[in-house]
Every structure is written in structure tokens, then in C-alpha cells.
Scaffold this motif. Structure first.
Motif, PDB file in Angstrom:
ATOM      1  N   PRO A  12      59.728 -11.834  53.151  1.00  0.00           N
ATOM      2  CA  PRO A  12      60.478 -13.094  53.195  1.00  0.00           C
ATOM      3  C   PRO A  12      60.493 -13.735  54.586  1.00  0.00           C
ATOM      4  O   PRO A  12      60.420 -14.957  54.704  1.00  0.00           O
ATOM      5  N   GLU A  13      60.541 -12.911  55.639  1.00  0.00           N
ATOM      6  CA  GLU A  13      60.555 -13.461  56.997  1.00  0.00           C
ATOM      7  C   GLU A  13      59.280 -14.257  57.286  1.00  0.00           C
ATOM      8  O   GLU A  13      59.331 -15.348  57.860  1.00  0.00           O
ATOM      9  N   LEU A  14      58.136 -13.724  56.878  1.00  0.00           N
ATOM     10  CA  LEU A  14      56.866 -14.426  57.084  1.00  0.00           C
ATOM     11  C   LEU A  14      56.819 -15.711  56.254  1.00  0.00           C
ATOM     12  O   LEU A  14      56.372 -16.761  56.732  1.00  0.00           O
ATOM     13  N   ALA A  15      57.293 -15.649  55.026  1.00  0.00           N
ATOM     14  CA  ALA A  15      57.296 -16.823  54.159  1.00  0.00           C
ATOM     15  C   ALA A  15      58.185 -17.927  54.735  1.00  0.00           C
ATOM     16  O   ALA A  15      57.803 -19.107  54.740  1.00  0.00           O
ATOM     17  N   VAL A  16      59.344 -17.568  55.225  1.00  0.00           N
ATOM     18  CA  VAL A  16      60.254 -18.564  55.796  1.00  0.00           C
ATOM     19  C   VAL A  16      59.642 -19.190  57.052  1.00  0.00           C
ATOM     20  O   VAL A  16      59.759 -20.403  57.269  1.00  0.00           O
ATOM     21  N   LEU A  64      50.747 -27.490  50.296  1.00  0.00           N
ATOM     22  CA  LEU A  64      49.982 -26.402  50.873  1.00  0.00           C
ATOM     23  C   LEU A  64      50.214 -25.146  50.061  1.00  0.00           C
ATOM     24  O   LEU A  64      51.149 -25.068  49.261  1.00  0.00           O
ATOM     25  N   ALA A  65      49.331 -24.185  50.257  1.00  0.00           N
ATOM     26  CA  ALA A  65      49.461 -22.874  49.622  1.00  0.00           C
ATOM     27  C   ALA A  65      49.740 -21.849  50.710  1.00  0.00           C
ATOM     28  O   ALA A  65      49.154 -21.905  51.787  1.00  0.00           O
ATOM     29  N   VAL A  66      50.659 -20.934  50.418  1.00  0.00           N
ATOM     30  CA  VAL A  66      51.005 -19.876  51.351  1.00  0.00           C
ATOM     31  C   VAL A  66      50.950 -18.561  50.579  1.00  0.00           C
ATOM     32  O   VAL A  66      51.709 -18.352  49.633  1.00  0.00           O
ATOM     33  N   ALA A  67      50.023 -17.699  51.004  1.00  0.00           N
ATOM     34  CA  ALA A  67      49.861 -16.410  50.331  1.00  0.00           C
ATOM     35  C   ALA A  67      49.264 -15.413  51.308  1.00  0.00           C
ATOM     36  O   ALA A  67      48.586 -15.790  52.264  1.00  0.00           O
TER      37      ALA A  67
END
Length: 181
Positions: free
Chosen positions: A121-125, A139-142
Motif C-alpha cells: 500500500p505504501e508504494l501504491a499511495v 495511468l496504470a500502476v502495477a
């Protein structure tokens, strides 16, 4: 003031097994919720209007036709809002670790084997904050393991979607050079 829409319902199944009620049950939280939020806030000066979409809408997903359609709607709504001069960011998320719809032993394992790890979650935020700072519309985030993802994603047919991604092109070129395609 900001709006964040993060609703979602999964009801996986191949299209010919889906009833109108099942499809509506997946579409309603994403599509109706986002549309209502847009209509209720379009005259407000928002700093952000964030839509939590999914990679399913951007790249597809086995058995996720209705979920993909619901998420593609969010991506299109973000484009429409930006065209109207309104704040909008739609993020096509990959799976999140610790929480979210993909935190299910079997599903999480299947995604990982296909090259898609769950993000912390930290990276996603942090990625979301960067997208907002850059005023990205879509955008895509994965967290992708390209060596696993590309062969899995292109196993049935080539994908033009990957043509512009240097990481994917390296894997495809290596496979072609090795005679495995």
C-alpha cells in the motif's frame, strides 16, 4: 476538496455464463457511483477527482468481462472530465497487498505466477501522489515481473499494447531471438 471513488464488486465468469443481473451487480457500484459523483461535483472547484480503476479495464482479465467494462467506463469518464477542464485521474491498479479485492490466496497466487505481484500500500499511495502531482488523466500502476508477465499475456496472441513498453519489448525480442515465439 477532492473526491476519491474506490468502489468495486467482483463477479467473475465467462460472458455466456453471465446474466443481466450479474453484470449489473458489477457495473452499478463503479459506473453509477462514478457518474453520480461526477454530476454532483462538476460545478465544484475540486483539487482532485480520483477514480480507482483496474488493469482489467486496460488489458483485460480472464473471466472479468463485466469488471473490465466497468473499469473502462471510469477511464473514459476521466478523459471526459479532463476534456471539460475538470480535475480527473483514473488509476488502473494492479493488485494491492494486505487489502483489496485480490487478497485471496488462490487469486493472489495465480496473479503472481502470471507476473503480477501485489503492491505494498505504501508504494501504491506514493504512485497515486505522483500521478496527482503530474496531473495524469489515466495511468496504470502495477508491480510486474516482465519475464513472467509478457509470455503469459501474449501466450494466445501478440499484443500491440506491449509494443511501446521497453521492458516488454526486451522480453519479446529475447524470445524471438531464442526462437520461442
Amino acid at each position: 476538496h477532492a473526491v476519491v471513488h474506490a468502489a468495486g464488486v467482483l463477479d467473475d465468469g465467462v460472458l455466456d455464463s453471465m446474466s443481466v443481473e450479474r453484470v449489473a451487480g458489477v457495473l452499478r457500484p463503479k459506473v453509477d457511483g462514478a457518474r453520480h459523483l461526477h454530476e454532483l461535483t462538476q460545478d465544484l472547484d475540486l483539487s482532485a477527482f480520483v477514480l480507482f480503476s483496474s488493469l482489467a479495464g486496460a488489458i483485460g482479465g480472464a473471466g472479468q468481462g463485466s469488471y473490465a467494462a466497468a473499469n473502462a467506463y471510469l477511464d473514459a469518464l476521466a478523459q471526459q472530465r479532463r476534456a471539460q477542464g475538470l480535475a480527473a485521474t483514473s488509476v488502473a491498479w494492479g493488485p494491492w497487498a494486505e487489502a483489496g479485492m485480490a487478497v485471496d490466496g488462490a487469486l493472489e497466487d495465480r496473479l503472481r505466477r502470471g507476473g503480477m505481484a501485489a503492491m505494498t500500500p505504501e508504494l501504491a499511495v506514493k504512485a497515486l501522489q505522483q500521478a496527482l502531482d503530474l496531473q495524469e488523466t489515466h495511468l496504470a500502476v502495477a508491480d510486474l515481473d516482465w519475464e513472467r508477465f509478457v509470455p503469459s499475456y501474449t501466450a494466445v496472441r501478440a499484443s500491440r499494447l506491449l509494443d511501446e513498453m521497453p521492458e516488454a519489448r526486451r522480453v519479446l525480442e529475447a524470445a524471438t531471438a531464442g526462437g520461442t515465439t
